[in-house]
Design an enzyme around this catalytic site. Structure first.
Site, PDB file in Angstrom:
ATOM      1  N   ILE A 154      41.379  22.353  61.826  1.00 47.39           N
ATOM      2  CA  ILE A 154      41.811  23.455  62.695  1.00 47.39           C
ATOM      3  C   ILE A 154      42.545  22.905  63.909  1.00 47.39           C
ATOM      4  CG2 ILE A 154      41.041  25.402  64.111  1.00 47.39           C
ATOM      5  CD1 ILE A 154      38.620  25.627  62.214  1.00 47.39           C
ATOM      6  N   ASP A 173      38.948  13.163  70.250  1.00 42.51           N
ATOM      7  CA  ASP A 173      38.197  13.220  69.004  1.00 42.51           C
ATOM      8  C   ASP A 173      37.623  11.829  68.761  1.00 42.51           C
ATOM      9  OD1 ASP A 173      38.541  15.308  66.226  1.00 42.51           O
ATOM     10  OD2 ASP A 173      37.444  13.432  66.124  1.00 42.51           O
ATOM     11  N   PRO A 206      32.626  21.234  65.742  1.00 45.95           N
ATOM     12  CA  PRO A 206      31.442  21.900  65.182  1.00 45.95           C
ATOM     13  C   PRO A 206      30.312  21.875  66.200  1.00 45.95           C
ATOM     14  CG  PRO A 206      31.600  19.670  64.349  1.00 45.95           C
ATOM     15  CD  PRO A 206      32.851  19.902  65.157  1.00 45.95           C
ATOM     16  N   THR A 232      37.282  28.973  70.014  1.00 43.45           N
ATOM     17  CA  THR A 232      37.135  29.587  68.689  1.00 43.45           C
ATOM     18  C   THR A 232      36.237  28.713  67.818  1.00 43.45           C
ATOM     19  OG1 THR A 232      39.209  28.530  68.008  1.00 43.45           O
ATOM     20  CG2 THR A 232      39.328  30.838  68.710  1.00 43.45           C
ATOM     21  N   ARG A 234      32.266  27.323  68.445  1.00 44.51           N
ATOM     22  CA  ARG A 234      30.941  27.947  68.472  1.00 44.51           C
ATOM     23  C   ARG A 234      30.596  28.253  69.920  1.00 44.51           C
ATOM     24  NH1 ARG A 234      31.432  29.079  63.951  1.00 44.51           N
ATOM     25  NH2 ARG A 234      30.078  28.613  62.158  1.00 44.51           N
ATOM     26  N   ASP A 258      36.308  33.697  70.852  1.00 44.77           N
ATOM     27  CA  ASP A 258      35.967  34.532  69.704  1.00 44.77           C
ATOM     28  C   ASP A 258      34.489  34.392  69.361  1.00 44.77           C
ATOM     29  OD1 ASP A 258      36.753  36.284  67.511  1.00 44.77           O
ATOM     30  OD2 ASP A 258      36.450  34.565  66.179  1.00 44.77           O
ATOM     31  N   GLU A 263      24.996  35.114  69.974  1.00 39.12           N
ATOM     32  CA  GLU A 263      25.558  36.172  69.126  1.00 39.12           C
ATOM     33  C   GLU A 263      24.503  36.912  68.309  1.00 39.12           C
ATOM     34  OE1 GLU A 263      28.615  34.805  66.559  1.00 39.12           O
ATOM     35  OE2 GLU A 263      29.852  33.964  68.157  1.00 39.12           O
ATOM     36  N   HIS A 295      34.042  37.509  67.035  1.00 36.19           N
ATOM     37  CA  HIS A 295      33.959  36.548  65.935  1.00 36.19           C
ATOM     38  C   HIS A 295      34.802  37.032  64.748  1.00 36.19           C
ATOM     39  CE1 HIS A 295      31.189  33.117  64.506  1.00 36.19           C
ATOM     40  NE2 HIS A 295      32.277  33.133  63.746  1.00 36.19           N
TER      41      HIS A 295
END
Length: 335
Positions: A154, A173, A206, A232, A234, A258, A263, A295
Site C-alpha cells: 500500500i 520502513d 500493520p 488508513t 489501524r 479511515d 472501533e 473504515h
C-alpha cells in the site's frame, strides 16, 4: 464445507455468493463474533470473520468446543485474532492479503484532497446556498514533502501516486525498496527526520506490538507545525489521547483517517438513533480539522471481489488438503 460468515454486510454478500459458486454451504449473519455469538457457529466447519470480530482466546476455545476447525479472515490485518492460540487449539487460520492495495492508497489520497481543499466543508456550505470561499483555503501539493511510514504494497502505491502530484517523497520502513528509490526518488530516513521534514505524513503499517501507539505525544512534538496526518492503517497505530492533545494545542494542521482506535462496537453499524457514548471519539469529532470515514477504504468493487475470491480459495485449499498460501503460522506475532 459448512461456512458461517460473521459480520456480513449487505453490500458484500453478493460478492461472496458469486465467489462461492455454490461449492460451500454458506450462511450469512450480521452479528459480529464475540463470546455471546460464538454459539451460532455450532454445526459449522468454518467461520469467516472481519476486522471488527473478536477472536480472542475465550472465543476461540468456545469455537473449538463447537467443532469449528477453520477460520478465514476477510481482511489483511489479523490483530483481532490470537493466531498462536488458534494454532495451538488446532485451528487453521488464513487472512486475505493484498486484496486491493490500490483501494486503500487511493482512499488515503481522497482523504488528503478532501481535507486540504475542504471538499467536505464546501459541500455543506453550498447545500445551504453559501458560495463564499473564506473557509476553503488549501495548498498546492506540488513541491510538498510527503512522509510515508511503511512502504509495503500500500505504501509503495501511495509513493507512486504522490510522486505524480510532484511531491518529494521521504519514507521509513525496516526494509528499503530499491525500486521506489530508483523510480520515484524516495529517500529513506529515520522517524525523527521524517517527522521533522514532512508536510504530510501517511501511515501504512500493520498493527503489531512495535507499531501500537507509535505515533504518540513524543512523535507529535517532533512534527512540523500544521502537518497533515493520514491514517488508513489501524486506529491504534495512533495514540488517540495524544492526538486530541495535539489538536487542542494546534500542533496539527489536519488529521484524516479511515480508522479509529476503539472501533469495536461502534463501526459497521448505524448509531445515529441513540448516539454514541465514547467520549474520546466525541472529542475527536468535535475538531473542525478532523475528517473521519467509517473504515470504508476497502469498499470498492475490485477489493470486495478479491476478498471474496481469497476467502473461498482458503476454504478450497483446506477442504482439498492442499497448502494454503495465506495460512498464518506459529511465527505470526500480533498485538
Amino acid at each position: 464445507m459448512k461456512l458461517l460468515v460473521y459480520s456480513a454486510q449487505d453490500f458484500e454478500v453478493p460478492f461472496l455468493k458469486k465467489a462461492n459458486r455454490e461449492r460451500h454451504k454458506t450462511t450469512f449473519i450480521k452479528e459480529a463474533l464475540d463470546t455471546n455469538t460464538a454459539i451460532k457457529a455450532m454445526g459449522f466447519d468454518a467461520i469467516s470473520i472481519f476486522s471488527a470480530d473478536d477472536a480472542s482466546l475465550i472465543v476461540l476455545e468456545k469455537l473449538r468446543d463447537l467443532g469449528v476447525k477453520y477460520i478465514t479472515l476477510r481482511s489483511a490485518g489479523y490483530n483481532n485474532i490470537q493466531v498462536k492460540s488458534a494454532k495451538r487449539l488446532g485451528f487453521k487460520v488464513a487472512n486475505a492479503p493484498d486484496y486491493s492495495p490500490n483501494a486503500i492508497a487511493e482512499h488515503a489520497v481522497a482523504l488528503l484532497l478532501a481535507a486540504n481543499r475542504k471538499i467536505h466543508v464546501a459541500d455543506r456550505q453550498v447545500r445551504q446556498y453559501n458560495f463564499r470561499q473564506e473557509a476553503l483555503l488549501g495548498f498546492d501539493l506540488v513541491g510538498k514533502t510527503m512522509g510515508i511510514i511503511g512502504t509495503g504494497r500500500i505504501g509503495s502505491i501511495m509513493s507512486r501516486i504522490m510522486h505524480g502530484f510532484g511531491c518529494k517523497i521521504i519514507a521509513n520502513d525496516i526494509h528499503m525498496d530499491d525500486n521506489l528509490i530508483a523510480e520515484y526518488g524516495v529517500e529513506y530516513v529515520d522517524l525523527p527526520q521524517l517527522y521533522k521534514q514532512a508536510d504530510i505524513i501517511s501511515l501504512h503499517v500493520p498493527l503489531t506490538a512495535a507499531t501500537h501507539h507509535m505515533v504518540d505525544g513524543k512523535a507529535f512534538g517532533k512534527m512540523k507545525p500544521n502537518v497533515f496526518l493520514l491514517n488508513t492503517a489501524r486506529g491504534a497505530v495512533v495514540d488517540t489521547k495524544a492526538l486530541i492533545n495535539a489538536l487542542r494545542d494546534k500542533k496539527l494542521g489536519f488529521y484524516a483517517a479511515d480508522v479509529y482506535e476503539k472501533e469495536k462496537g461502534l463501526f459497521f453499524k448505524d448509531n445515529s438513533p441513540n448516539g454514541i457514548k465514547d467520549e474520546t471519539l466525541i472529542a475527536l469529532l468535535s475538531f473542525p480539522n478532523v475528517l473521519l470515514t467509517p473504515h470504508q477504504a476497502y469498499v470498492t468493487k475490485e477489493a470486495l471481489t478479491n476478498i471474496a475470491e481469497i476467502t473461498f480459495y482458503n476454504l478450497d485449499c483446506w477442504e482439498q488438503g492442499e497448502p494454503c498460501a495465506n495460512e498464518l503460522g506459529f511465527e505470526t506475532l500480533v498485538l
